[in-house]
Write an enzyme that holds these catalytic residues in place. Structure first.
Site, short mmCIF file in Angstrom:
data_model
loop_
_atom_site.label_atom_id
_atom_site.label_comp_id
_atom_site.label_asym_id
_atom_site.label_seq_id
_atom_site.Cartn_x
_atom_site.Cartn_y
_atom_site.Cartn_z
N ARG A 1 0.84 -1.22 0.00
CA ARG A 1 0.00 0.00 0.00
C ARG A 1 0.86 1.25 0.00
O ARG A 1 0.49 2.28 -0.56
CB ARG A 1 -0.96 -0.06 1.19
CG ARG A 1 -2.03 -1.14 0.95
CD ARG A 1 -2.93 -1.31 2.10
NE ARG A 1 -3.69 -0.11 2.36
CZ ARG A 1 -4.25 0.15 3.54
NH1 ARG A 1 -4.07 -0.70 4.53
NH2 ARG A 1 -4.96 1.23 3.73
N LEU B 1 -20.46 7.62 -3.12
CA LEU B 1 -20.89 6.92 -4.34
C LEU B 1 -22.12 6.07 -4.05
O LEU B 1 -22.89 5.73 -4.93
CB LEU B 1 -19.75 6.02 -4.84
CG LEU B 1 -19.87 5.51 -6.28
CD1 LEU B 1 -19.92 6.68 -7.26
CD2 LEU B 1 -18.71 4.59 -6.63
N ALA C 1 -16.57 11.18 -6.17
CA ALA C 1 -15.99 12.33 -5.45
C ALA C 1 -15.39 13.36 -6.40
O ALA C 1 -15.49 14.57 -6.16
CB ALA C 1 -14.92 11.83 -4.48
N ASN D 1 -7.96 7.85 6.03
CA ASN D 1 -7.02 7.25 5.08
C ASN D 1 -5.59 7.36 5.57
O ASN D 1 -5.24 8.28 6.31
CB ASN D 1 -7.15 7.94 3.71
CG ASN D 1 -8.56 7.80 3.14
OD1 ASN D 1 -9.29 6.88 3.50
ND2 ASN D 1 -8.97 8.74 2.30
N HIS E 1 -6.26 7.53 11.66
CA HIS E 1 -5.86 6.11 11.63
C HIS E 1 -4.39 5.95 11.27
O HIS E 1 -3.99 4.88 10.83
CB HIS E 1 -6.75 5.34 10.64
CG HIS E 1 -8.15 5.20 11.13
ND1 HIS E 1 -9.20 4.91 10.29
CD2 HIS E 1 -8.68 5.33 12.36
CE1 HIS E 1 -10.32 4.85 11.00
NE2 HIS E 1 -10.03 5.12 12.26
N GLY F 1 -16.86 9.88 0.89
CA GLY F 1 -16.30 8.58 0.51
C GLY F 1 -16.01 7.67 1.68
O GLY F 1 -14.94 7.04 1.72
C1 BV8 Z 1 -11.49 1.93 18.68
C2 BV8 Z 1 -6.13 1.84 9.30
C3 BV8 Z 1 -11.63 2.19 21.03
C4 BV8 Z 1 -5.65 0.52 8.83
C5 BV8 Z 1 -8.41 1.41 9.89
C6 BV8 Z 1 -18.84 -3.21 17.23
C7 BV8 Z 1 -19.62 -2.10 17.03
C8 BV8 Z 1 -19.08 -0.84 16.89
C9 BV8 Z 1 -17.70 -0.66 16.95
C10 BV8 Z 1 -16.91 -1.76 17.12
C11 BV8 Z 1 -17.46 -3.04 17.26
N1 BV8 Z 1 -16.46 -3.91 17.42
C12 BV8 Z 1 -15.27 -3.24 17.38
C13 BV8 Z 1 -15.54 -1.93 17.22
C14 BV8 Z 1 -14.58 -0.82 17.13
C15 BV8 Z 1 -13.88 -0.83 15.78
C16 BV8 Z 1 -14.90 -0.78 14.67
O1 BV8 Z 1 -15.50 0.26 14.41
N2 BV8 Z 1 -15.09 -1.93 14.01
C17 BV8 Z 1 -16.06 -1.99 12.92
C18 BV8 Z 1 -15.52 -2.92 11.81
C19 BV8 Z 1 -17.40 -2.46 13.48
N3 BV8 Z 1 -13.08 0.38 15.74
C20 BV8 Z 1 -11.83 0.35 16.22
O2 BV8 Z 1 -11.26 -0.64 16.60
C21 BV8 Z 1 -11.15 1.71 16.30
N4 BV8 Z 1 -10.64 1.87 17.64
O3 BV8 Z 1 -12.70 1.84 18.58
O4 BV8 Z 1 -10.81 2.07 19.87
C22 BV8 Z 1 -11.65 3.60 21.44
C23 BV8 Z 1 -12.12 4.58 20.57
C24 BV8 Z 1 -12.14 5.90 21.00
C25 BV8 Z 1 -11.67 6.22 22.26
C26 BV8 Z 1 -11.18 5.22 23.10
C27 BV8 Z 1 -11.19 3.90 22.70
C28 BV8 Z 1 -9.98 1.78 15.35
C29 BV8 Z 1 -10.45 1.61 13.93
C30 BV8 Z 1 -9.30 1.91 12.99
C31 BV8 Z 1 -9.00 0.71 12.15
N5 BV8 Z 1 -8.05 1.11 11.11
N6 BV8 Z 1 -7.54 1.88 9.02
C32 BV8 Z 1 -5.45 0.57 7.36
O5 BV8 Z 1 -5.84 1.54 6.68
O6 BV8 Z 1 -4.87 -0.44 6.89
S1 BV8 Z 1 -10.03 1.28 9.44
C33 BV8 Z 1 -10.17 1.23 7.71
O7 BV8 Z 1 -11.53 0.94 7.38
C34 BV8 Z 1 -9.99 2.57 7.08
O8 BV8 Z 1 -9.01 3.35 7.66
C35 BV8 Z 1 -11.31 3.23 7.23
O9 BV8 Z 1 -11.33 4.02 8.38
C36 BV8 Z 1 -12.22 2.14 7.55
C37 BV8 Z 1 -13.52 2.26 6.83
O10 BV8 Z 1 -13.26 2.36 5.53
P1 BV8 Z 1 -13.85 3.55 4.64
O11 BV8 Z 1 -12.83 4.61 4.60
O12 BV8 Z 1 -15.21 3.96 5.05
O13 BV8 Z 1 -13.85 2.73 3.33
P2 BV8 Z 1 -14.89 1.62 2.88
O14 BV8 Z 1 -14.20 0.74 1.89
O15 BV8 Z 1 -15.55 1.02 4.07
O16 BV8 Z 1 -15.98 2.50 2.13
C38 BV8 Z 1 -15.59 3.19 0.95
C39 BV8 Z 1 -16.66 4.22 0.70
O17 BV8 Z 1 -16.27 5.01 -0.40
C40 BV8 Z 1 -18.01 3.60 0.36
O18 BV8 Z 1 -19.04 4.31 1.00
C41 BV8 Z 1 -18.10 3.80 -1.17
O19 BV8 Z 1 -19.44 4.00 -1.59
C42 BV8 Z 1 -17.32 5.08 -1.34
N7 BV8 Z 1 -16.72 5.27 -2.65
C43 BV8 Z 1 -16.10 4.35 -3.42
N8 BV8 Z 1 -15.67 4.94 -4.56
C44 BV8 Z 1 -16.00 6.26 -4.47
C45 BV8 Z 1 -16.66 6.47 -3.26
N9 BV8 Z 1 -17.15 7.67 -2.88
C46 BV8 Z 1 -16.95 8.71 -3.74
N10 BV8 Z 1 -16.33 8.59 -4.93
C47 BV8 Z 1 -15.85 7.39 -5.33
N11 BV8 Z 1 -15.24 7.28 -6.52
#
Ligand code: BV8
Length: 247
Positions: A73, A216, A233, A106, A123, A189
């Site tokens: 990446r 999207l 976007a 990102n 992140h 996005g």
């Molecule tokens: C935390 C770095 C505690 C790594 C990433 C159950 C319920 C709720 C929450 C949780 C749960 N179990 C666990 C959790 C917490 C967990 C979480 O949320 N899990 C999810 C899966 C349920 N979160 C964590 O662990 C976080 N930490 O909670 O700690 C805490 C918090 C606060 C204070 C104290 C303690 C840490 C999460 C960070 C993980 N690391 N990234 C790496 O990049 O390799 S996450 C990774 O996925 C990305 O960074 C990004 O943030 C995330 C989501 O991805 P998106 O960016 O949204 O991308 P995605 O593919 O999902 O969507 C793409 C979008 O783009 C779509 O909508 C699509 O339509 C659109 N799109 C596509 N093409 C286009 C477009 N839009 C416009 N134009 C286009 N052309």
């Protein structure tokens, strides 16, 4: 529905007109730069779900598999170019009289390479390396491996400076006040599936901000947005920025 000056004035006389804009970006803003999103591709890395690779447990179990994931990446990010959406946000920051803050999920540096300065990588970033032993941070080399040693303490405990699932995101000291002071919150996005980022729109709305989603496809937290525009976007963001700068 298009955001208008009348709507802005309805924000309340005590709120400066669109003074503070907070923008949350996700993988979708970099998709048209050729960087894969998390959930649209098959979301797999070497037959593992990304959610299972981006974790401390995966790194503990197989550090070189995780390093390979980030090395690829890091290479892709270096070869990618900022697109019209990144460039438009940099134009907004330069041309808007009030504050503009980008909070990005990102780990690429396309916002900075487009010219944005007020960017918070909640992140982490591919450009950073971290020593798990002493906490030292330094610019990541293009390729990292489990045999690298920390330039400060010499330990072989180096890792990408990335926030994995289960780890606490960076920047709360900047993000929380920015959300509290936001007049306008725009998510671009992001699928709204990862917390705490997925809760930001609702929080900003509770603090009085107008909320807009540019995506999207509608996100998992679409209900938190007063206004939703669907499209790529590189089309929506320049159009929205032009509207804000010329209104
Ligand atoms: C935390 C770095 C505690 C790594 C990433 C159950 C319920 C709720 C929450 C949780 C749960 N179990 C666990 C959790 C917490 C967990 C979480 O949320 N899990 C999810 C899966 C349920 N979160 C964590 O662990 C976080 N930490 O909670 O700690 C805490 C918090 C606060 C204070 C104290 C303690 C840490 C999460 C960070 C993980 N690391 N990234 C790496 O990049 O390799 S996450 C990774 O996925 C990305 O960074 C990004 O943030 C995330 C989501 O991805 P998106 O960016 O949204 O991308 P995605 O593919 O999902 O969507 C793409 C979008 O783009 C779509 O909508 C699509 O339509 C659109 N799109 C596509 N093409 C286009 C477009 N839009 C416009 N134009 C286009 N052309």
């Amino acid at each position: 529905m298009r955001y208008s000056k009348a709507d802005a004035e309805n924000l309340g006389a005590d709120r400066c007109l669109l003074q503070n804009i907070v923008i949350l970006t996700g993988a979708g803003i970099s998709a048209e730069s050729g960087l894969g999103t998390f959930r649209e591709s098959d979301g797999l890395w070497e037959h593992h779900r990304v959610e299972d690779v981006a974790t401390p447990e995966a790194f503990e179990a197989d550090p070189d598999l995780v390093h390979r994931f980030y090395n690829v990446r890091r290479d892709q990010s270096a070869k990618a170019r900022p697109n019209a959406a990144h460039i438009a946000l940099a134009r907004l920051e330069a041309g808007h009289p009030g504050r503009v803050r980008i909070i990005t999920q990102n780990v690429d540096d396309l916002h900075e390479r487009a010219g944005s300065r007020a960017v918070t990588h909640m992140h982490g970033a591919l450009s950073g390396a971290l020593c798990h032993g002493c906490g030292h941070r330094w610019p990541a080399p293009a390729v990292m491996s489990s045999t690298d040693t920390c330039p400060a303490c010499g330990a072989t405990q180096t890792r990408p400076d990335i926030v994995w699932f289960g780890e606490i995101p960076y920047g709360a000291e900047v993000i929380d006040p920015a959300l509290a002071a936001a007049d306008l919150f725009v998510a671009i996005g992001t699928s709204g599936q990862v917390y705490p980022a997925a809760a930001y729109a609702q929080h900003a709305a509770r603090m009085g901000a107008h909320t807009i989603e540019l995506n999207l496809a509608t996100s998992a937290n679409a209900r938190d947005f007063a206004e939703i525009h669907i499209g790529p976007a590189t089309e929506l963001v320049p159009e929205w920025v032009e509207h804000v700068l010329t209104e």
